[in-house]
Write a protein that holds these residues in place. Structure first.
Motif, short mmCIF file in Angstrom:
data_model
loop_
_atom_site.label_atom_id
_atom_site.label_comp_id
_atom_site.label_asym_id
_atom_site.label_seq_id
_atom_site.Cartn_x
_atom_site.Cartn_y
_atom_site.Cartn_z
N PHE A 55 0.94 -1.20 0.07
CA PHE A 55 -0.04 -0.07 -0.05
C PHE A 55 1.10 1.27 0.26
O PHE A 55 0.65 2.22 -0.41
CB PHE A 55 -1.02 0.06 1.23
CG PHE A 55 -2.15 -1.09 0.89
CD1 PHE A 55 -3.19 -0.54 0.01
CD2 PHE A 55 -2.25 -2.08 1.52
CE1 PHE A 55 -4.41 -1.18 -0.11
CE2 PHE A 55 -3.41 -2.92 1.30
CZ PHE A 55 -4.35 -2.66 0.60
N HIS A 56 1.82 1.22 0.65
CA HIS A 56 3.01 2.42 0.68
C HIS A 56 3.43 2.58 -0.87
O HIS A 56 3.47 3.67 -1.39
CB HIS A 56 4.15 2.10 1.43
CG HIS A 56 4.76 3.09 1.90
ND1 HIS A 56 4.72 4.38 2.37
CD2 HIS A 56 6.23 3.45 1.81
CE1 HIS A 56 5.69 5.02 2.45
NE2 HIS A 56 6.62 4.61 1.99
N ALA A 57 3.78 1.58 -1.46
CA ALA A 57 4.05 1.63 -2.94
C ALA A 57 3.17 2.19 -3.83
O ALA A 57 3.35 3.08 -4.76
CB ALA A 57 4.83 0.56 -3.40
N ILE A 58 1.96 1.81 -3.57
CA ILE A 58 0.77 2.34 -4.43
C ILE A 58 0.49 3.72 -4.31
O ILE A 58 0.40 4.51 -5.04
CB ILE A 58 -0.56 1.37 -4.35
CG1 ILE A 58 -0.40 0.02 -4.84
CG2 ILE A 58 -1.65 1.96 -4.91
CD1 ILE A 58 -1.20 -1.21 -4.35
N ALA A 59 0.62 4.22 -2.86
CA ALA A 59 0.51 5.43 -2.52
C ALA A 59 1.65 6.41 -3.04
O ALA A 59 1.26 7.72 -3.49
CB ALA A 59 0.42 5.54 -0.93
N ILE A 60 2.84 6.10 -3.12
CA ILE A 60 3.96 6.53 -3.64
C ILE A 60 3.64 6.82 -5.11
O ILE A 60 4.03 8.28 -5.56
CB ILE A 60 5.20 6.16 -3.03
CG1 ILE A 60 5.56 6.21 -1.93
CG2 ILE A 60 6.46 6.47 -4.28
CD1 ILE A 60 6.93 5.68 -1.46
N LEU A 65 0.54 9.29 -5.76
CA LEU A 65 1.06 10.72 -5.08
C LEU A 65 2.02 11.23 -6.30
O LEU A 65 1.85 12.65 -6.48
CB LEU A 65 1.49 10.78 -3.79
CG LEU A 65 0.42 10.32 -2.88
CD1 LEU A 65 0.97 10.50 -1.27
CD2 LEU A 65 -0.70 11.43 -2.85
N ALA A 66 2.92 10.62 -6.62
CA ALA A 66 3.79 11.14 -7.73
C ALA A 66 3.30 11.59 -8.86
O ALA A 66 3.42 12.70 -9.58
CB ALA A 66 4.95 10.11 -7.87
N VAL A 67 2.45 10.83 -9.43
CA VAL A 67 1.49 10.93 -10.71
C VAL A 67 0.65 12.35 -10.52
O VAL A 67 0.69 13.10 -11.22
CB VAL A 67 0.61 9.74 -10.97
CG1 VAL A 67 -0.25 10.09 -12.17
CG2 VAL A 67 1.59 8.72 -11.60
N VAL A 68 -0.18 12.34 -9.24
CA VAL A 68 -0.64 13.53 -9.04
C VAL A 68 0.22 14.82 -8.99
O VAL A 68 -0.27 15.79 -9.62
CB VAL A 68 -1.50 13.31 -7.53
CG1 VAL A 68 -2.22 14.56 -7.44
CG2 VAL A 68 -2.44 12.18 -7.98
N ASP A 69 1.00 14.45 -8.22
CA ASP A 69 2.16 15.57 -7.94
C ASP A 69 2.71 16.32 -9.28
O ASP A 69 2.66 17.54 -9.55
CB ASP A 69 3.41 15.41 -7.21
CG ASP A 69 3.79 16.08 -6.16
OD1 ASP A 69 3.21 17.19 -6.14
OD2 ASP A 69 4.56 15.88 -5.20
N PHE A 70 2.92 15.24 -10.38
CA PHE A 70 3.44 15.77 -11.90
C PHE A 70 2.05 16.46 -12.51
O PHE A 70 2.51 17.43 -13.25
CB PHE A 70 4.03 14.44 -12.60
CG PHE A 70 5.36 14.18 -12.45
CD1 PHE A 70 6.29 15.37 -12.74
CD2 PHE A 70 5.78 12.91 -11.78
CE1 PHE A 70 7.66 14.99 -12.50
CE2 PHE A 70 7.25 12.80 -11.66
CZ PHE A 70 8.03 13.82 -12.22
N ALA A 71 1.21 16.09 -12.37
CA ALA A 71 0.11 16.47 -12.94
C ALA A 71 -0.52 17.71 -12.73
O ALA A 71 -0.87 18.65 -13.32
CB ALA A 71 -1.49 15.59 -12.65
N VAL A 72 -0.30 17.97 -11.32
CA VAL A 72 -0.57 19.29 -10.77
C VAL A 72 0.52 20.12 -10.91
O VAL A 72 0.47 21.62 -10.96
CB VAL A 72 -0.71 19.22 -9.16
CG1 VAL A 72 -0.87 20.71 -8.49
CG2 VAL A 72 -2.18 18.15 -8.83
N GLY A 73 1.72 19.73 -11.14
CA GLY A 73 2.91 20.58 -11.29
C GLY A 73 3.65 20.87 -10.01
O GLY A 73 4.50 21.90 -10.03
N THR A 74 3.63 20.27 -8.86
CA THR A 74 4.13 20.64 -7.82
C THR A 74 5.18 19.57 -7.18
O THR A 74 5.57 19.61 -5.86
CB THR A 74 3.08 20.67 -6.52
OG1 THR A 74 2.37 19.55 -6.55
CG2 THR A 74 1.92 21.87 -6.97
N PHE A 75 5.67 18.62 -7.94
CA PHE A 75 6.49 17.69 -7.78
C PHE A 75 7.66 18.25 -7.23
O PHE A 75 8.16 19.26 -7.79
CB PHE A 75 6.71 16.75 -8.80
CG PHE A 75 7.65 15.73 -8.70
CD1 PHE A 75 7.17 14.56 -8.21
CD2 PHE A 75 9.09 15.60 -9.04
CE1 PHE A 75 7.76 13.33 -7.69
CE2 PHE A 75 9.84 14.59 -8.45
CZ PHE A 75 9.01 13.35 -7.86
#
Length: 118
Positions: free
Chosen positions: A29-34, A37-47
């Motif tokens: 679950f930790h790996a899935i969350a990472i 969240l990385a994909v969402v972070d890239f999509a939002v532009g805040t990575f």
């Protein structure tokens, strides 16, 4: 998901033992969350803002469950540093973490497999 939440409830607990199932379900679950969240972070532009905050928030629970998993195999939590050995350290640590826990009580406590079944 319950296994993941149980580990988060034991936020900075480094004593005791953790079953293989507890450890590997947390890792899954930790790996899935990472990844999510990385994909969402890239999509939002805040990575790496969201990704980094999550990593920071879950560092202690991840460290704690890893140390408790090593305790279940009757090893000291200091064995986590064996993963720092180049090339072979990660493999050795992975073997330790994947191995079956000691069925009898050890210096770190009773077998959590039998405590959960009772």
């Amino acid at each position: 998901m319950n296994w993941y939440l149980e580990v988060l409830k034991k936020y900075a607990v480094f004593s005791g033992r953790a079953r293989r199932k507890e450890y590997w379900m947390f890792v899954l679950f930790h790996a899935i969350a990472i990844v999510v969240l990385a994909v969402v972070d890239f999509a939002v532009g805040t990575f790496p803002l969201i990704y980094g905050l999550y990593g920071l928030a879950t560092f202690l629970p991840a460290l704690g469950v890893t140390i408790r998993r090593l305790h279940d195999t009757d090893r000291s939590g200091w064995f986590i540093f064996i993963g720092a050995i180049p090339l072979v350290g990660f493999i050795i640590l992975l073997v330790f973490l994947a191995g079956e826990g000691k069925p009898e009580e050890n210096k770190h406590g009773v077998n959590p497999k039998f405590v959960a079944a009772a």
